[in-house]
Design an enzyme around this catalytic site. Structure first.
Site, short mmCIF file in Angstrom:
data_model
loop_
_atom_site.label_atom_id
_atom_site.label_comp_id
_atom_site.label_asym_id
_atom_site.label_seq_id
_atom_site.Cartn_x
_atom_site.Cartn_y
_atom_site.Cartn_z
N TRP A 124 2.79 6.04 1.96
CA TRP A 124 2.88 6.45 0.56
C TRP A 124 2.65 7.95 0.59
O TRP A 124 1.55 8.42 0.85
CB TRP A 124 1.80 5.77 -0.28
CG TRP A 124 2.02 5.90 -1.74
CD1 TRP A 124 2.72 5.07 -2.56
CD2 TRP A 124 1.54 6.94 -2.61
NE1 TRP A 124 2.70 5.52 -3.85
CE2 TRP A 124 1.99 6.66 -3.92
CE3 TRP A 124 0.77 8.08 -2.41
CZ2 TRP A 124 1.70 7.48 -5.01
CZ3 TRP A 124 0.48 8.90 -3.49
CH2 TRP A 124 0.94 8.60 -4.78
N LYS A 163 -0.66 -0.37 -4.30
CA LYS A 163 -1.67 -1.33 -4.75
C LYS A 163 -3.08 -0.78 -4.69
O LYS A 163 -3.90 -1.01 -5.59
CB LYS A 163 -1.59 -2.59 -3.88
CG LYS A 163 -2.55 -3.69 -4.27
CD LYS A 163 -2.17 -4.29 -5.60
CE LYS A 163 -3.09 -5.38 -6.09
NZ LYS A 163 -2.84 -5.77 -7.46
N GLU A 166 -4.02 -2.77 -21.65
CA GLU A 166 -3.51 -3.47 -20.45
C GLU A 166 -2.04 -3.85 -20.62
O GLU A 166 -1.22 -3.69 -19.70
CB GLU A 166 -4.36 -4.70 -20.15
CG GLU A 166 -3.92 -5.56 -18.99
CD GLU A 166 -3.79 -4.83 -17.65
OE1 GLU A 166 -3.25 -5.43 -16.71
OE2 GLU A 166 -4.19 -3.64 -17.56
N ARG A 178 0.82 -1.21 0.00
CA ARG A 178 0.00 0.00 0.00
C ARG A 178 0.85 1.26 0.00
O ARG A 178 0.33 2.35 -0.25
CB ARG A 178 -0.91 0.02 1.22
CG ARG A 178 -1.80 -1.20 1.37
CD ARG A 178 -2.59 -1.15 2.66
NE ARG A 178 -3.50 -0.03 2.62
CZ ARG A 178 -4.72 -0.12 2.10
NH1 ARG A 178 -5.13 -1.25 1.58
NH2 ARG A 178 -5.50 0.94 2.07
N LYS A 235 1.06 -2.59 -18.22
CA LYS A 235 1.93 -3.53 -17.48
C LYS A 235 3.41 -3.18 -17.68
O LYS A 235 4.17 -3.05 -16.74
CB LYS A 235 1.64 -4.98 -17.90
CG LYS A 235 0.30 -5.48 -17.35
CD LYS A 235 0.34 -5.85 -15.92
CE LYS A 235 -0.43 -5.07 -14.89
NZ LYS A 235 -1.68 -4.49 -15.05
N GLY A 266 -5.06 8.41 4.43
CA GLY A 266 -6.07 9.31 3.88
C GLY A 266 -5.48 10.70 3.72
O GLY A 266 -4.25 10.86 3.73
#
Ligand code: AGP
Length: 612
Positions: free
Chosen positions: A74, A607, A485, A27, A489, A101
């Site tokens: 993050w 993520k 996609e 995260r 990637k 948040g």
């Protein structure tokens, strides 16, 4: 989109926090810290960098106590640094907080608090919370947190500890995800951002909703509204186990998750397709046939990879059901109010189920009278709880930041929905529905066939093209999404310059980019767009571009128009985007591995994007 963790109990608190933070590291991973109550004092230890850096620092001095909080960051406000790392203490160090948040009005609050004599040590929005709780503290942490949060605008999952309230943690949630882990054995409880952090310790949980607070001790968990009204919570049993969230001997979570796709697809089908027909059972949609017949438009609400799964669904639903489908990224959809009305079904696709942009667009759709269907991987996530019906993909925990098995499972789930909608509306005749369901049932085995047969070949191609620094990904119809996609990637894990285009767009500009230094990856699948896709390859090869084509087994023609070919098993064109996504993931993985990239935790990404 940080990860937060809290623990009260008899285990080694710092080790519990570190274990939980390691599982939340996807995260955010630019700095980390813990705060532990030691002999009536809040001791804070934090460091810039990954959890492994913090663990090294803690080896030199580990605070011992039975109550603690932890955080992996993050950065949103204030660059990654030790001073900006969480936990953040108040002026005297009595209270410390961890937060996920954004405190949107933090500058205004900061000025007011500084004017009242508070000293700030960091550049973060979060530190404001510590000083707010300090300002309103009159002997009870719960009251101080409740009063402090009244002044806050924005999103938060916050946990506070205070040396004047030993044995207590106070947590609260507004938009950012929060879960409470109920000790399997008495005398301990946990609080965290998501299930993966508490899995090693318990599978019993309370899912905390927006506007709820939690007061935890090692023996008791009280859930209340922010206004203080008690809330009765149902114990939620987490399906996943800790083992599923581990690498299992693979070099990276991403390659493990790519190889898990046959199983993930099989799980996502589950009992939904059964019987000799076969028949499709999607009772879990909670959308009546009468309603589905009335739907005039579908709008897909999603971000990143999930939006490309939405594009695959769009192609199938428009082609097979004749219902118009709009796909737009949620961060822009929020500004397109008029696309939603009472005859519109919003389909929110999200692996994590916590993506802030997707949640905001869902709220706007709801306000406009639209019904909402969620397609998500995380049971009990906010996207699931904010929708009228949920189609869970059962891909298992996806830890690698680059989404893989969730993508193909989302596409498959959209195909199941498409068949159901088509049958209910009479657009898909029973025989065609049975043929499509048989085709969908074969996809997990075909994915396995591809991985068994072509994985080595894809790895060799990655070596062959290792020094190519620019890619164009092309696709038509069902494979426009495959191109988007594939490009995403290789951008997000190999950091290479890549763009996905509708193949027909090339001659309107991007063809100018083609030189012998550019590689073109194109899905050219037998079906209505085959000849035109071949035409695009000829345009490119006429300009010396190198072509890697993803094509069907047994297609001898394609060899003439491509430098290299990756072959996927044959299936219905409308179903083939499930299979064509896998070579794109595998190729990007091997190129990134050759460049020794941080594949599971690519730079600057995380993520679950829980801030707008
Ligand atoms: C995909 O590999 C990325 N991690 C990202 O684009 C992701 O798909 C996007 O943030 C949406 O996440 P969600 O599915 O959890 O909502």
């Amino acid at each position: 989109m940080c990860g937060i963790m809290g623990y009260l109990g008899g285990r080694d608190t710092v080790e519990v926090l570190l274990e939980g933070l390691r599982r939340l590291e996807y995260r955010g991973y630019d700095s980390a810290g813990v705060a532990v109550l030691v002999d009536g004092k809040v001791e804070v230890v934090k460091a810039k960098g990954k959890i492994s850096v913090l663990a090294e620092v803690l080896k030199k001095g580990k605070p011992e106590g039975s109550v603690g909080i932890g955080h992996t960051r993050w950065a949103t406000h204030g660059p990654p640094s030790t001073k900006n790392a969480h936990p953040h203490p108040d002026c005297e160090g009595h209270i410390a907080v961890v937060h996920n948040g954004i405190v949107e009005n933090y500058l205004e609050l900061r000025e007011k608090l500084q004017a009242e004599g508070h000293t700030f040590r960091s550049e973060t929005d979060t530190e404001t919370l510590a000083h707010l709780f300090e300002k309103y503290y009159d002997g009870n942490l719960e009251k101080a947190v409740r009063r402090g949060l009244k002044d806050v605008k924005g999103s938060y999952a916050v946990v506070a500890v205070s040396d004047r309230d030993p044995g207590v943690l106070v947590a609260a949630r507004q938009y950012s995800p929060l879960i409470v882990g109920l000790g399997e054995k008495t005398g301990e409880n946990f609080v965290a951002s998501d299930p993966s952090a508490i899995l090693p310790f318990t599978r019993k949980a309370y899912l905390i909703d927006n506007g709820e607070m939690v007061v935890l001790t090692k023996d008791r968990v009280e859930v209340k509204t922010l206004a203080g009204k008690a809330v009765k919570k149902r114990v939620f049993h987490i399906e996943w186990d800790a083992e599923m969230a581990e690498k299992g001997g693979h070099k990276h979570f991403m390659i493990k998750e790519i190889l898990e796709q046959p199983h993930a697809l099989r799980q996502t089908i589950g009992e939904r397709i059964s019987g000799r027909g076969p028949e499709l059972h999607l009772e879990e949609l909670h959308l009546t046939d009468a309603y589905l017949r009335r739907v005039k438009k579908i709008v897909i609400i999603a971000c990143g990879t999930a939006s490309y799964a939405g594009m695959a669904g769009q192609y199938a639903v428009e082609k097979l059901c004749g219902v118009p489908v709009i796909v737009d990224v949620a961060s822009e959809l929020q500004y397109r109010e008029c696309v939603f009305d009472k005859d519109t079904l919003g389909i929110a696709i999200s692996q994590s189920g916590e993506t802030a942009d997707t949640l905001q667009a869902m709220r706007m759709a709801r306000r406009r009278g639209a019904k909402l269907l969620a397609v998500t991987n995380v049971i009990g996530s906010t996207v699931a709880r904010d929708a009228d019906g949920v189609l869970y993909i059962h891909a298992g925990p996806e830890i690698g930041v680059a989404s893989t098995k969730a993508y193909t499972s989302q596409v498959l789930a959209m195909l199941l929905f498409c068949v159901h909608l088509g049958v209910v509306r009479g657009a898909i005749k029973p025989a065609a529905a049975r043929r499509l369901l048989r085709g969908i049932k074969r996809l997990p085995d075909q994915a396995q066939e591809f991985l068994d047969g072509q994985a080595g070949h894809v790895e060799r191609l990655a070596k062959k093209y290792k020094n190519v620094m620019r890619y164009l990904y092309l696709g038509r119809g069902a494979h426009y999404c495959t191109a988007m996609e594939g490009a995403l990637k290789i951008k997000e894990i190999a950091y290479l310059d890549a763009e996905g285009y509708a193949a027909g767009e090339m001659k309107h500009g991007p063809l100018a980019l083609v030189t012998d230094e550019v590689a073109i990856m194109s899905a050219v699948i037998e079906g209505p767009h085959y000849q035109k896709s071949i035409g695009n390859l000829q345009e490119i090869r006429a300009r010396a571009g190198k072509v890697i084509a993803v094509a069907n087994e047994g297609d001898e023609e394609i060899q003439k128009y491509a430098d290299d070919v990756i072959r996927i098993p044959k299936t219905e064109e409308a179903l083939s985007s499930v299979l064509a996504g896998i070579p794109m993931q595998l190729y990007a993985y091997h190129v990134a591995d050759l460049w020794d990239r941080e594949i599971d935790q690519p730079r600057n990404l995380a993520k679950s994007v829980t801030v707008e």
